[in-house]
Design a protein around this motif. Structure first.
Motif, PDB file in Angstrom:
ATOM      1  N   ARG A  45      31.103  99.492  43.017  1.00 25.06           N
ATOM      2  CA  ARG A  45      29.701  99.723  42.720  1.00 25.06           C
ATOM      3  C   ARG A  45      28.979  98.386  42.566  1.00 25.06           C
ATOM      4  NH1 ARG A  45      29.027 105.039  42.066  1.00 25.06           N
ATOM      5  NH2 ARG A  45      30.842 106.280  41.435  1.00 25.06           N
ATOM      6  N   GLU A  46      27.660  98.448  42.502  1.00 24.91           N
ATOM      7  CA  GLU A  46      26.843  97.240  42.393  1.00 24.91           C
ATOM      8  C   GLU A  46      27.308  96.366  41.226  1.00 24.91           C
ATOM      9  OE1 GLU A  46      22.229  96.294  41.224  1.00 24.91           O
ATOM     10  OE2 GLU A  46      22.675  98.084  42.410  1.00 24.91           O
ATOM     11  N   GLU A  47      27.478  95.067  41.502  1.00 27.99           N
ATOM     12  CA  GLU A  47      27.882  94.058  40.512  1.00 27.99           C
ATOM     13  C   GLU A  47      29.318  94.236  40.013  1.00 27.99           C
ATOM     14  OE1 GLU A  47      25.839  91.565  39.772  1.00 27.99           O
ATOM     15  OE2 GLU A  47      24.046  92.338  40.751  1.00 27.99           O
ATOM     16  N   ASN A  48      30.142  95.023  40.688  1.00 26.69           N
ATOM     17  CA  ASN A  48      31.518  95.242  40.239  1.00 26.69           C
ATOM     18  C   ASN A  48      32.515  94.274  40.868  1.00 26.69           C
ATOM     19  OD1 ASN A  48      30.757  97.257  38.526  1.00 26.69           O
ATOM     20  ND2 ASN A  48      32.123  98.809  39.369  1.00 26.69           N
ATOM     21  N   LEU A  49      32.034  93.382  41.715  1.00 25.82           N
ATOM     22  CA  LEU A  49      32.849  92.291  42.234  1.00 25.82           C
ATOM     23  C   LEU A  49      32.286  90.986  41.698  1.00 25.82           C
ATOM     24  CD1 LEU A  49      34.947  90.988  44.185  1.00 25.82           C
ATOM     25  CD2 LEU A  49      33.125  90.960  45.900  1.00 25.82           C
ATOM     26  N   SER A  50      33.139  90.166  41.136  1.00 25.51           N
ATOM     27  CA  SER A  50      32.705  88.886  40.601  1.00 25.51           C
ATOM     28  C   SER A  50      33.727  87.832  40.987  1.00 25.51           C
ATOM     29  CB  SER A  50      32.558  88.951  39.075  1.00 25.51           C
ATOM     30  OG  SER A  50      32.142  87.715  38.560  1.00 25.51           O
ATOM     31  N   ALA A  51      33.302  86.856  41.763  1.00 21.19           N
ATOM     32  CA  ALA A  51      34.193  85.768  42.185  1.00 21.19           C
ATOM     33  C   ALA A  51      33.537  84.436  41.841  1.00 21.19           C
ATOM     34  CB  ALA A  51      34.469  85.852  43.684  1.00 21.19           C
ATOM     35  N   THR A  52      34.284  83.561  41.209  1.00 21.19           N
ATOM     36  CA  THR A  52      33.784  82.234  40.885  1.00 21.19           C
ATOM     37  C   THR A  52      34.661  81.199  41.569  1.00 21.19           C
ATOM     38  OG1 THR A  52      33.026  83.007  38.728  1.00 21.19           O
ATOM     39  CG2 THR A  52      33.149  80.634  39.055  1.00 21.19           C
ATOM     40  N   LEU A  53      34.020  80.351  42.328  1.00 26.57           N
ATOM     41  CA  LEU A  53      34.702  79.303  43.087  1.00 26.57           C
ATOM     42  C   LEU A  53      34.353  77.948  42.491  1.00 26.57           C
ATOM     43  CD1 LEU A  53      35.018  78.781  46.858  1.00 26.57           C
ATOM     44  CD2 LEU A  53      33.659  77.147  45.583  1.00 26.57           C
ATOM     45  N   TYR A  54      35.354  77.081  42.436  1.00 24.95           N
ATOM     46  CA  TYR A  54      35.146  75.717  41.982  1.00 24.95           C
ATOM     47  C   TYR A  54      35.734  74.765  43.009  1.00 24.95           C
ATOM     48  CZ  TYR A  54      35.478  71.446  39.218  1.00 24.95           C
ATOM     49  OH  TYR A  54      35.364  70.153  38.781  1.00 24.95           O
ATOM     50  N   MET A  55      34.968  73.754  43.384  1.00 21.82           N
ATOM     51  CA  MET A  55      35.444  72.738  44.331  1.00 21.82           C
ATOM     52  C   MET A  55      35.216  71.361  43.719  1.00 21.82           C
ATOM     53  SD  MET A  55      34.057  74.366  47.948  1.00 21.82           S
ATOM     54  CE  MET A  55      34.863  73.137  48.984  1.00 21.82           C
ATOM     55  N   GLU A  56      36.255  70.530  43.816  1.00 16.76           N
ATOM     56  CA  GLU A  56      36.166  69.179  43.258  1.00 16.76           C
ATOM     57  C   GLU A  56      36.873  68.181  44.174  1.00 16.76           C
ATOM     58  OE1 GLU A  56      37.995  66.588  39.549  1.00 16.76           O
ATOM     59  OE2 GLU A  56      37.498  68.690  39.192  1.00 16.76           O
ATOM     60  N   PRO A  57      36.202  67.089  44.528  1.00  9.83           N
ATOM     61  CA  PRO A  57      36.902  66.013  45.248  1.00  9.83           C
ATOM     62  C   PRO A  57      37.926  65.359  44.316  1.00  9.83           C
ATOM     63  CG  PRO A  57      34.501  65.749  45.361  1.00  9.83           C
ATOM     64  CD  PRO A  57      34.787  66.775  44.316  1.00  9.83           C
ATOM     65  N   ILE A  58      39.175  65.326  44.729  1.00  5.61           N
ATOM     66  CA  ILE A  58      40.228  64.702  43.921  1.00  5.61           C
ATOM     67  C   ILE A  58      40.918  63.633  44.760  1.00  5.61           C
ATOM     68  CG2 ILE A  58      40.564  66.757  42.492  1.00  5.61           C
ATOM     69  CD1 ILE A  58      43.047  67.413  44.138  1.00  5.61           C
ATOM     70  N   VAL A  59      41.862  62.956  44.173  1.00  4.28           N
ATOM     71  CA  VAL A  59      42.551  61.865  44.864  1.00  4.28           C
ATOM     72  C   VAL A  59      43.178  62.350  46.162  1.00  4.28           C
ATOM     73  CG1 VAL A  59      44.463  60.224  44.708  1.00  4.28           C
ATOM     74  CG2 VAL A  59      42.982  60.614  42.724  1.00  4.28           C
ATOM     75  N   GLU A  60      43.758  63.555  46.133  1.00  3.00           N
ATOM     76  CA  GLU A  60      44.502  64.052  47.296  1.00  3.00           C
ATOM     77  C   GLU A  60      43.637  64.740  48.342  1.00  3.00           C
ATOM     78  OE1 GLU A  60      47.146  64.307  43.607  1.00  3.00           O
ATOM     79  OE2 GLU A  60      45.057  64.710  44.122  1.00  3.00           O
ATOM     80  N   GLY A  61      42.380  65.002  48.059  1.00  9.92           N
ATOM     81  CA  GLY A  61      41.517  65.700  49.017  1.00  9.92           C
ATOM     82  C   GLY A  61      40.457  66.511  48.295  1.00  9.92           C
ATOM     83  N   MET A  62      40.260  67.765  48.726  1.00  8.05           N
ATOM     84  CA  MET A  62      39.287  68.654  48.084  1.00  8.05           C
ATOM     85  C   MET A  62      40.026  69.814  47.429  1.00  8.05           C
ATOM     86  SD  MET A  62      36.051  69.203  47.391  1.00  8.05           S
ATOM     87  CE  MET A  62      35.072  68.319  48.616  1.00  8.05           C
ATOM     88  N   LEU A  63      39.878  69.927  46.122  1.00 11.28           N
ATOM     89  CA  LEU A  63      40.460  71.039  45.388  1.00 11.28           C
ATOM     90  C   LEU A  63      39.550  72.260  45.508  1.00 11.28           C
ATOM     91  CD1 LEU A  63      42.533  72.068  43.147  1.00 11.28           C
ATOM     92  CD2 LEU A  63      40.771  71.370  41.514  1.00 11.28           C
TER      93      LEU A  63
END
Length: 266
Positions: free
Chosen positions: A207-225
C-alpha cells in the motif's frame, strides 16, 4: 619594506606547516574497516565483489550489516517509523574506475533514472533473461506525473532535493516513488518510498508508503561505499503467493548494477 617582508615570510611558513592544508581531502576519507569493523572475511569478500552482498530477512530477523556506532550512519532508525514484515540490507564497495570518486559522482549516478530501463534479470517463470523495468523515467511532480528527461550531470552538489519516479515493473506494472536526497559530512543519503500502491494483478502488494528504502553512499579509501537498508510491509495474502525474498533480491541486484555502472561511466 623590510618589516613587510618578514611578515610575508612568517605567513608562508605558517601556511606550509599547517596540518589542515594540502592533505585535507585524503585525510577526510575513511576506510571500509573504520565504518564496518565487525564484518567477517567471507562477507567482506562479497562486499568487494561485483555483485555485492544482499541479505533479505523476515521482519523478526536482525540486521547484521551494521556500521560502527560512531560512524554517523544510522539507516535502521528510519525503518522504525513503520512496521515491516520484510527487511533487506545491501552493501557493496565499487572500486575507483581510474578516477577519484566523490559525493558529486554519487549524486550524478543516482540521477540517471532512465538508465534503469532495460536492465536484465533471470526470470524463472519466463525461463530466461528479461528486463526488470521496461521503462524508467522522472516525473514532473507528485500531482503532475508527466515524464521529464533526466537533467545533465550536475557540477555542484545540492543541499537537498526531491524527485518523483515511475518504473514500469515487469511483474507489478507502473510503480511510483518519491526520492529524497540529502547530504552529510562524509556522504549522501537517498530515501525512497512508494507514493502509490504497488499491485500484482488486482491485489495490492504494498500500500501507499509501505515501502521504505534508505541508501547511503560515501567515498572511501577503497572506492565508493553503497549501503542500503529497506523495509516493506507486504500483506500476508500476497506474501503467501509471491516469493517476496526473491523479488527483493533481484531488484536489489539490478539496482546495484545500475548505480555501479553510473559510477564507472560518468
Amino acid at each position: 619594506m623590510r618589516y613587510l617582508s618578514v611578515r610575508v615570510c612568517v605567513f608562508l611558513c605558517v601556511f606550509a606547516l599547517s596540518p589542515a592544508v594540502g592533505a585535507q581531502t585524503p585525510a577526510a576519507l575513511r576506510s571500509f574497516g573504520e565504518i564496518f569493523p565487525g564484518i567477517g572475511q567471507e562477507r567482506k569478500e562479497a562486499v568487494f565483489s561485483e555483485e555485492g552482498l544482499i541479505r533479505v530477512l523476515r521482519g523478526d530477523q536482525r540486521l547484521e550489516l551494521v556500521p560502527a556506532s560512531g560512524s554517523g550512519i544510522d539507516l535502521y532508525g528510519a525503518m522504525t517509523e513503520r512496521e515491516h514484515n520484510f527487511l533487506s540490507e545491501i552493501l557493496i564497495v565499487v572500486p575507483h574506475p581510474g578516477r577519484t570518486l566523490d559525493k558529486l559522482a554519487a549524486y550524478n549516478a543516482l540521477g540517471r533514472i532512465q538508465d534503469l530501463s532495460g536492465r536484465l534479470f533471470h526470470s524463472h517463470t519466463r525461463q530466461g533473461m528479461v528486463p526488470l523495468f521496461e521503462e524508467a523515467t522522472r516525473l514532473e511532480s507528485l500531482r503532475r506525473t508527466v515524464p521529464i528527461p533526466d537533467p545533465r550531470p550536475a557540477r555542484e552538489l545540492p543541499a537537498s532535493e526531491t524527485v518523483y519516479i515511475r518504473l514500469r515493473d515487469v511483474n507489478f506494472g507502473n510503480t511510483f516513488y518519491r526520492g529524497e536526497f540529502s547530504t552529510s559530512p562524509y556522504g549522501i543519503f537517498y530515501r525512497l518510498t512508494n507514493f502509490r500502491a504497488i499491485r500484482f494483478l488486482l491485489f495490492p502488494v504494498l500500500r501507499e508508503e509501505n515501502l521504505s528504502a534508505t541508501l547511503y553512499m560515501e567515498p572511501i579509501v577503497e572506492g565508493m561505499l553503497i549501503y542500503v537498508v529497506a523495509g516493506a510491509d507486504v500483506s500476508n495474502f500476497v506474501a503467501s503467493r509471491i516469493d517476496i525474498p526473491s523479488a527483493i533480491a533481484k531488484r536489489g541486484a539490478v539496482f546495484l548494477e545500475w548505480v555501479s555502472y553510473g559510477l564507472r561511466n560518468p
